[in-house]
Design a protein around this motif. Structure first.
Motif, PDB file in Angstrom:
ATOM      1  N   ASN A 119       0.861  -1.180   0.000  1.00  0.00           N
ATOM      2  CA  ASN A 119       0.000   0.000   0.000  1.00  0.00           C
ATOM      3  C   ASN A 119       0.902   1.236   0.000  1.00  0.00           C
ATOM      4  O   ASN A 119       1.550   1.555   0.993  1.00  0.00           O
ATOM      5  CB  ASN A 119      -0.904  -0.017   1.241  1.00  0.00           C
ATOM      6  CG  ASN A 119      -1.853   1.169   1.295  1.00  0.00           C
ATOM      7  OD1 ASN A 119      -1.456   2.303   1.078  1.00  0.00           O
ATOM      8  ND2 ASN A 119      -3.116   0.896   1.586  1.00  0.00           N
ATOM      9  N   LYS A 120       0.941   1.908  -1.147  1.00  0.00           N
ATOM     10  CA  LYS A 120       1.935   2.983  -1.318  1.00  0.00           C
ATOM     11  C   LYS A 120       1.710   4.154  -0.368  1.00  0.00           C
ATOM     12  O   LYS A 120       2.653   4.778   0.103  1.00  0.00           O
ATOM     13  CB  LYS A 120       1.915   3.499  -2.774  1.00  0.00           C
ATOM     14  CG  LYS A 120       2.484   2.474  -3.740  1.00  0.00           C
ATOM     15  CD  LYS A 120       3.091   3.134  -4.979  1.00  0.00           C
ATOM     16  CE  LYS A 120       3.643   2.042  -5.901  1.00  0.00           C
ATOM     17  NZ  LYS A 120       4.471   1.034  -5.182  1.00  0.00           N
ATOM     18  N   ASP A 121       0.455   4.490  -0.107  1.00  0.00           N
ATOM     19  CA  ASP A 121       0.177   5.609   0.802  1.00  0.00           C
ATOM     20  C   ASP A 121       0.704   5.296   2.206  1.00  0.00           C
ATOM     21  O   ASP A 121       1.291   6.157   2.875  1.00  0.00           O
ATOM     22  CB  ASP A 121      -1.330   5.895   0.871  1.00  0.00           C
ATOM     23  CG  ASP A 121      -1.861   6.426  -0.453  1.00  0.00           C
ATOM     24  OD1 ASP A 121      -1.052   6.944  -1.248  1.00  0.00           O
ATOM     25  OD2 ASP A 121      -3.077   6.322  -0.685  1.00  0.00           O
ATOM     26  N   LEU A 122       0.481   4.066   2.648  1.00  0.00           N
ATOM     27  CA  LEU A 122       0.977   3.672   3.970  1.00  0.00           C
ATOM     28  C   LEU A 122       2.498   3.674   4.006  1.00  0.00           C
ATOM     29  O   LEU A 122       3.114   4.129   4.968  1.00  0.00           O
ATOM     30  CB  LEU A 122       0.502   2.262   4.328  1.00  0.00           C
ATOM     31  CG  LEU A 122      -0.879   2.078   4.935  1.00  0.00           C
ATOM     32  CD1 LEU A 122      -1.069   0.616   5.319  1.00  0.00           C
ATOM     33  CD2 LEU A 122      -1.079   2.971   6.157  1.00  0.00           C
ATOM     34  N   GLN A 123       3.104   3.158   2.937  1.00  0.00           N
ATOM     35  CA  GLN A 123       4.571   3.086   2.903  1.00  0.00           C
ATOM     36  C   GLN A 123       5.162   4.496   2.933  1.00  0.00           C
ATOM     37  O   GLN A 123       6.154   4.742   3.630  1.00  0.00           O
ATOM     38  CB  GLN A 123       5.020   2.318   1.657  1.00  0.00           C
ATOM     39  CG  GLN A 123       6.494   1.928   1.624  1.00  0.00           C
ATOM     40  CD  GLN A 123       6.914   1.022   2.780  1.00  0.00           C
ATOM     41  OE1 GLN A 123       7.571   1.479   3.722  1.00  0.00           O
ATOM     42  NE2 GLN A 123       6.518  -0.240   2.741  1.00  0.00           N
ATOM     43  N   GLU A 124       4.528   5.425   2.222  1.00  0.00           N
ATOM     44  CA  GLU A 124       5.030   6.807   2.229  1.00  0.00           C
ATOM     45  C   GLU A 124       4.871   7.454   3.604  1.00  0.00           C
ATOM     46  O   GLU A 124       5.745   8.186   4.061  1.00  0.00           O
ATOM     47  CB  GLU A 124       4.300   7.648   1.176  1.00  0.00           C
ATOM     48  CG  GLU A 124       4.843   7.417  -0.215  1.00  0.00           C
ATOM     49  CD  GLU A 124       3.973   8.065  -1.293  1.00  0.00           C
ATOM     50  OE1 GLU A 124       3.202   8.998  -0.966  1.00  0.00           O
ATOM     51  OE2 GLU A 124       4.075   7.622  -2.448  1.00  0.00           O
ATOM     52  N   ALA A 125       3.748   7.180   4.262  1.00  0.00           N
ATOM     53  CA  ALA A 125       3.538   7.735   5.605  1.00  0.00           C
ATOM     54  C   ALA A 125       4.563   7.147   6.573  1.00  0.00           C
ATOM     55  O   ALA A 125       5.155   7.862   7.389  1.00  0.00           O
ATOM     56  CB  ALA A 125       2.115   7.446   6.073  1.00  0.00           C
ATOM     57  N   ALA A 126       4.795   5.848   6.460  1.00  0.00           N
ATOM     58  CA  ALA A 126       5.780   5.207   7.349  1.00  0.00           C
ATOM     59  C   ALA A 126       7.168   5.800   7.129  1.00  0.00           C
ATOM     60  O   ALA A 126       7.932   5.982   8.082  1.00  0.00           O
ATOM     61  CB  ALA A 126       5.794   3.699   7.118  1.00  0.00           C
ATOM     62  N   LEU A 127       7.485   6.114   5.875  1.00  0.00           N
ATOM     63  CA  LEU A 127       8.795   6.700   5.587  1.00  0.00           C
ATOM     64  C   LEU A 127       8.951   8.054   6.292  1.00  0.00           C
ATOM     65  O   LEU A 127      10.023   8.382   6.793  1.00  0.00           O
ATOM     66  CB  LEU A 127       8.999   6.871   4.077  1.00  0.00           C
ATOM     67  CG  LEU A 127      10.322   7.535   3.668  1.00  0.00           C
ATOM     68  CD1 LEU A 127      11.532   6.731   4.151  1.00  0.00           C
ATOM     69  CD2 LEU A 127      10.397   7.739   2.155  1.00  0.00           C
ATOM     70  N   ARG A 128       7.865   8.818   6.373  1.00  0.00           N
ATOM     71  CA  ARG A 128       7.967  10.107   7.067  1.00  0.00           C
ATOM     72  C   ARG A 128       8.180   9.900   8.570  1.00  0.00           C
ATOM     73  O   ARG A 128       8.928  10.651   9.198  1.00  0.00           O
ATOM     74  CB  ARG A 128       6.728  10.961   6.769  1.00  0.00           C
ATOM     75  CG  ARG A 128       6.702  11.418   5.292  1.00  0.00           C
ATOM     76  CD  ARG A 128       5.706  12.541   5.044  1.00  0.00           C
ATOM     77  NE  ARG A 128       4.334  12.148   5.290  1.00  0.00           N
ATOM     78  CZ  ARG A 128       3.502  11.608   4.407  1.00  0.00           C
ATOM     79  NH1 ARG A 128       3.934  11.379   3.186  1.00  0.00           N
ATOM     80  NH2 ARG A 128       2.269  11.307   4.728  1.00  0.00           N
ATOM     81  N   PHE A 129       7.534   8.870   9.147  1.00  0.00           N
ATOM     82  CA  PHE A 129       7.839   8.550  10.550  1.00  0.00           C
ATOM     83  C   PHE A 129       9.303   8.104  10.670  1.00  0.00           C
ATOM     84  O   PHE A 129       9.983   8.413  11.649  1.00  0.00           O
ATOM     85  CB  PHE A 129       6.896   7.470  11.091  1.00  0.00           C
ATOM     86  CG  PHE A 129       5.546   8.000  11.498  1.00  0.00           C
ATOM     87  CD1 PHE A 129       5.374   8.634  12.719  1.00  0.00           C
ATOM     88  CD2 PHE A 129       4.454   7.892  10.651  1.00  0.00           C
ATOM     89  CE1 PHE A 129       4.139   9.153  13.089  1.00  0.00           C
ATOM     90  CE2 PHE A 129       3.211   8.415  11.007  1.00  0.00           C
ATOM     91  CZ  PHE A 129       3.051   9.040  12.234  1.00  0.00           C
ATOM     92  N   ALA A 130       9.783   7.375   9.679  1.00  0.00           N
ATOM     93  CA  ALA A 130      11.175   6.919   9.703  1.00  0.00           C
ATOM     94  C   ALA A 130      12.146   8.098   9.605  1.00  0.00           C
ATOM     95  O   ALA A 130      13.193   8.113  10.249  1.00  0.00           O
ATOM     96  CB  ALA A 130      11.425   5.919   8.577  1.00  0.00           C
ATOM     97  N   GLN A 131      11.775   9.111   8.816  1.00  0.00           N
ATOM     98  CA  GLN A 131      12.645  10.293   8.697  1.00  0.00           C
ATOM     99  C   GLN A 131      12.724  11.043  10.019  1.00  0.00           C
ATOM    100  O   GLN A 131      13.751  11.641  10.341  1.00  0.00           O
ATOM    101  CB  GLN A 131      12.121  11.216   7.595  1.00  0.00           C
ATOM    102  CG  GLN A 131      12.340  10.641   6.202  1.00  0.00           C
ATOM    103  CD  GLN A 131      11.735  11.493   5.108  1.00  0.00           C
ATOM    104  OE1 GLN A 131      10.869  12.321   5.356  1.00  0.00           O
ATOM    105  NE2 GLN A 131      12.193  11.285   3.881  1.00  0.00           N
ATOM    106  N   MET A 132      11.650  10.990  10.786  1.00  0.00           N
ATOM    107  CA  MET A 132      11.617  11.644  12.101  1.00  0.00           C
ATOM    108  C   MET A 132      12.789  11.181  12.969  1.00  0.00           C
ATOM    109  O   MET A 132      13.423  11.985  13.637  1.00  0.00           O
ATOM    110  CB  MET A 132      10.284  11.298  12.774  1.00  0.00           C
ATOM    111  CG  MET A 132      10.125  11.697  14.212  1.00  0.00           C
ATOM    112  SD  MET A 132       8.496  11.164  14.859  1.00  0.00           S
ATOM    113  CE  MET A 132       8.810   9.433  15.254  1.00  0.00           C
ATOM    114  N   ARG A 133      13.087   9.863  12.937  1.00  0.00           N
ATOM    115  CA  ARG A 133      14.178   9.340  13.780  1.00  0.00           C
ATOM    116  C   ARG A 133      15.459   9.117  12.962  1.00  0.00           C
ATOM    117  O   ARG A 133      16.390   8.459  13.410  1.00  0.00           O
ATOM    118  CB  ARG A 133      13.738   8.116  14.585  1.00  0.00           C
ATOM    119  CG  ARG A 133      13.101   6.929  13.833  1.00  0.00           C
ATOM    120  CD  ARG A 133      14.022   6.314  12.847  1.00  0.00           C
ATOM    121  NE  ARG A 133      13.598   4.995  12.427  1.00  0.00           N
ATOM    122  CZ  ARG A 133      13.881   4.510  11.230  1.00  0.00           C
ATOM    123  NH1 ARG A 133      14.514   5.242  10.320  1.00  0.00           N
ATOM    124  NH2 ARG A 133      13.515   3.284  10.918  1.00  0.00           N
TER     125      ARG A 133
END
Lengths: 413, 413
Positions: A251-265
Motif C-alpha cells: 500500500n503505497k500511501d501507507l509506505q510513504e507515511a511510514a517513511l515520514r515517521f522513519a525520517q523523524m528518527r
C-alpha cells in the motif's frame, strides 16, 4: 503540579519482567533458575552474520538512509521473494526492531481513539504500544480448548464499530504457538475487505512452523492494499539485541507515511543493518538445524506437560512457545512461589504468568507461557521441578474442582 | 474507504532531505557537490570505539535490559559527573538515538493536545515528533539580529496556556549554533518553576562550545524535578549511525514512566551500546582536536560569509552550524537553483533552506543553515561557489531593498 502525563501513568510495566527481582533473589540464594519465561533464543547468532559487523572497515559511522541501506532493502526483498512474498525494495523499510514496525503501523493506520481488534492472548507489549499510539485495543478471545485457533469471524464482527480501523494478528502466534491456516487468514482478510480495515500481520516466527506449511498474509490474493507485514530478525537469526525489523506493505500511501515517521528518527541502527543484510545471504538450509532443534524441544515439552495431572496443553504448531493450563489458583502467585519458596535439587524455573497476555480481566489466571529456548536437558530438569512444584504448591486446585473450572471456561466460550 | 490516518498524513517529510533528488541529479551530471546541508560529521569515528564492537566475542546477541546495559549506564553516569552533571545510573536510560529520548520525553510529559513551547528556529524533526505524540508545538521566535539569543521571557509568558506542559530548548542550538548563557537558562527554569512546566533540554552538542563554558540545564540549582536532559552520542563521537542516546532526569516519576516506554520496545541497540560504553573511556583530551578543528572551520566560514555583500551572519558560539541571512527572494528556490542551474569549476554546494526550522509560516525564507562538517579546503571552495552564486542568482535582492528588509525584520522583532 508537575506530574507525569496520563499516558505515562497508563503505560504498563512489561509483564515479562515483573518477576525478575524474585529470580535475581533466587540466584543470590544459590539456586539454578531455568529461564522458560522470555523469548530470548539460546541458539548461536550465526558467526558469518556477526562477522559482517566485525570485519567491516568503517571510517565514519554515518546515518543510513531513513528507510535503511538500499543494498539491504534489495536483499531483504529477495528474502521475501524466496518465501513467496511478492515485494520489492520499495515495499519495505528497515525499522529499529519489530517494535518500531508495530508503532509505525499503529501511527499510520489509526488515529488516537480509533480501535484495533486483536485476538487474545497476544504479545503483552501490544498493550503498551496501544497506550503510546493513543488507540483502543479491543480483544477477541481465543480459547485453550480450541488450541487457540482463530476465534469465529462472528466474534470479530460483533466488536467492529465505526472507530475500528484494523485487525492485528501474530502468526505464528506469540504467546500461543498457534499457526493460522489459509482458511482462517482468508476469513480475516475478507472481513477486512468488507469493513475497510487494515490487517497488521506480525510474522516474526515465520520459519518456525513444525506441522504445516507457513502462510503469510501477503500470500493471499487481493491482500495488497490491506496488509502490513511487521517483521524482525530477532528470533529468525537469534539476533534479538540487534534491533532490526521491517515494515512491509504494498500500500503505497501507507509506505510513504511510514517513511515520514522513519525520517523523524533519521535512521535505523547502522551496525546492525550490516548484520541483517548478511543474514539474507544465509542458505535456506540454515533454518533446518534450528527448526529441528525447536521441534524436538516442543515435542519433549508438550509430552512432559501432558504427564502432569491437571495440566492441559494444546500442541503449538509454531514459534517457540507453549501456553498451558495449570491446576493452580493463580499463576502470578504460582510463578512467584516457584522463585521464592520452591526448590528441587537446588533448581527451580521461571515462567510467564499468562494474565499479561490478555486484555480481558480475569482471563489467563490459570495459564502460563513457557518458551522452549533452553536445551532439552534443561527442559527435562525444569519439568522435573514443575511436576514436583504442582504437587507441593499450597494453592493447588484438585483435579475434581479443576474439571468444573474448565467446564465453566468452556461454557463461557 | 481504506486510508492513511490523519497523523500519517500530517507528519511532515524531512526538511533536510527534500533537496536530495536535485543533489543526486547534479552528481550524475558530473558536478562535485559540497554538502553543508546536513549535520553528518566528517570526523573519524574513534577507532578505539569501533574496536569495542569489532573485537567483542558474542555467542548470542541477546536483548539488553530495557534501560540499557548496567555497565554502560554506570560509565555514562561517570561521564556526566565529569561534566559537572550530578546524576547516577538510576537517573538515566539508554535510548535508540537522541530521537527516542525526545519521543519518550514528549510521551511522558505531555498528553495529546497539550502544548510544548519551543524557541524557533528549531531542529526540524521536532515538528514530526509533535505529530507523533499528538501535541501542539508553540513557537517563540528568536531573531537573527539578536544572534538567535533566547527570546525575552515575556514572549514565553504570552503563549503559556492551561495546556502548556513543557518548554524545549536545544543547547548548543541546532540550527543556530547559539549557546545559552547561565542567565538565560536560569530565566527559563524560573519560568518553568513558576508555571509548573518541564524543561526538556536537548544537549547533543555539549562539547562543542568555542567562546564560553558550557552550561547544562542540570547544572542549575533546584532543576532536578523539572529538567529532562535529552542526549545522543551521534555528534559527540561522530557516531550518528550507531543510534545511541540517553534520557536523563532526576525526576523519579518521569524516569519510571520512561522505563515503561523503554520496556515496550524491549531494548536499545546492543552492538551500538558497546560502542557508546567504549566512548565513555576516551580521555577528555579526545575533544580537544575535534573542537579546535570545528572552531577553525567556524571562524573561516563566518569570515567568508561576512565578505559577501548582503549576507548577515551572527557568530555562533557552539555546535557546528551557521544560520545566515542571504540577499535572495527565497532560499528554497535558491538552494534548488544551486543544484540545478549553477556551477563553478564543476562544483556547487548544498545548503539547508531555513523555512523548515520555523513553525511560523513565512519566517526563515531568506535564511540558510550551513553545517561545517567538511574540511577547510571544501569550505573555501563552497564559499567561492556561494559568493559567485549570489551574484548570478536571478532572484537576488539588491543591497538597498535588502537593508529595508532587515529593518522591517528588526521592527517586527
Amino acid at each position: 503540579m508537575l506530574q507525569v502525563s496520563q499516558r505515562g501513568q497508563d503505560i504498563p510495566a512489561s509483564p515479562f519482567r515483573k518477576m525478575t527481582p524474585f529470580a535475581d533473589a533466587a540466584k543470590r540464594r544459590g539456586l539454578t533458575v531455568h529461564h522458560l519465561n522470555i523469548g530470548q533464543p539460546d541458539i548461536e547468532t550465526p558467526p558469518a552474520v556477526m562477522a559482517a559487523v566485525q570485519q567491516v572497515d568503517i571510517r565514519v559511522l554515518e546515518y543510513s538512509p531513513s528507510a535503511g541501506h538500499l543494498s539491504y532493502r534489495l536483499k531483504l526483498a529477495d528474502y521475501y521473494q524466496r518465501a513467496g512474498i511478492n515485494v520489492t525494495a520499495n515495499d519495505l523499510l528497515i525499522t529499529t526492531g519489530g517494535s518500531e514496525a508495530i508503532l509505525f503501523a499503529l501511527m499510520c493506520c489509526l488515529n488516537p481513539g480509533d480501535e484495533l481488534i486483536v485476538p487474545e492472548p497476544f504479545y503483552g507489549n501490544y498493550t503498551a504500544f496501544a497506550v503510546a499510539a493513543g488507540i483502543t485495543l479491543v480483544p477477541v478471545t481465543s480459547y485453550i480448548e480450541d488450541g487457540f485457533a482463530l476465534p469465529p469471524l462472528t466474534d470479530f464482527e460483533q466488536v467492529i464499530t465505526p472507530r475500528t480501523r484494523a485487525i492485528m494478528i501474530c502468526n505464528p502466534n506469540n504467546p500461543t504457538g498457534y499457526v493460522y491456516s489459509r482458511a482462517e487468514l482468508t476469513g480475516v482478510l475478507e472481513l477486512c475487505r468488507k469493513h475497510d480495515l487494515f490487517l497488521l500481520s506480525d510474522e516474526a516466527y515465520r520459519e518456525f512452523c513444525y506441522d504445516a506449511p507457513y502462510i503469510s498474509a501477503l500470500h493471499l490474493p487481493d491482500a495488497d492494499q490491506h496488509v502490513v507485514l511487521l517483521d524482525t530478525i530477532s528470533k529468525r537469526y537469534s539476533a534479538c539485541g540487534a534491533r532490526i525489523g521491517a515494515f512491509v506493505t504494498k500500500n503505497k500511501d501507507l509506505q510513504e507515511a511510514a517513511l515520514r515517521f522513519a525520517q523523524m528518527r533519521v535512521s535505523p541502527p547502522g551496525l546492525a543493518q550490516l548484520l541483517g543484510e548478511a543474514a539474507t545471504d544465509l542458505p535456506d538450509s540454515y533454518f533446518d538445524l534450528t527448526k529441528a532443534e525447536y521441534q524436538a524441544r516442543r515435542d519433549l515439552l508438550v509430552a512432559r506437560l501432558r504427564q502432569m495431572p491437571g495440566v492441559f496443553c494444546p500442541t503449538p504448531g509454531g514459534a517457540f512457545y507453549v501456553l498451558c493450563h495449570l491446576p493452580v489458583d493463580d499463576t502470578d502467585r504460582f510463578a512467584q512461589w516457584l522463585l521464592e519458596k520452591f526448590e528441587h535439587n537446588g533448581e527451580t524455573l521461571m515462567v510467564s504468568p499468562a494474565a499479561g497476555f490478555y486484555a480481558t480481566p480475569g482471563l489467563g489466571q490459570q495459564q502460563i507461557r513457557l518458551a522452549y529456548v533452553v536445551n532439552q536437558t534443561s527442559i527435562n530438569r525444569a519439568m522435573d521441578c514443575l511436576a514436583l512444584a504442582l504437587q507441593q504448591y499450597p494453592g493447588r486446585i484438585e483435579p475434581q474442582a479443576q474439571a468444573q473450572d474448565v467446564q465453566k471456561a468452556q461454557a463461557h466460550a
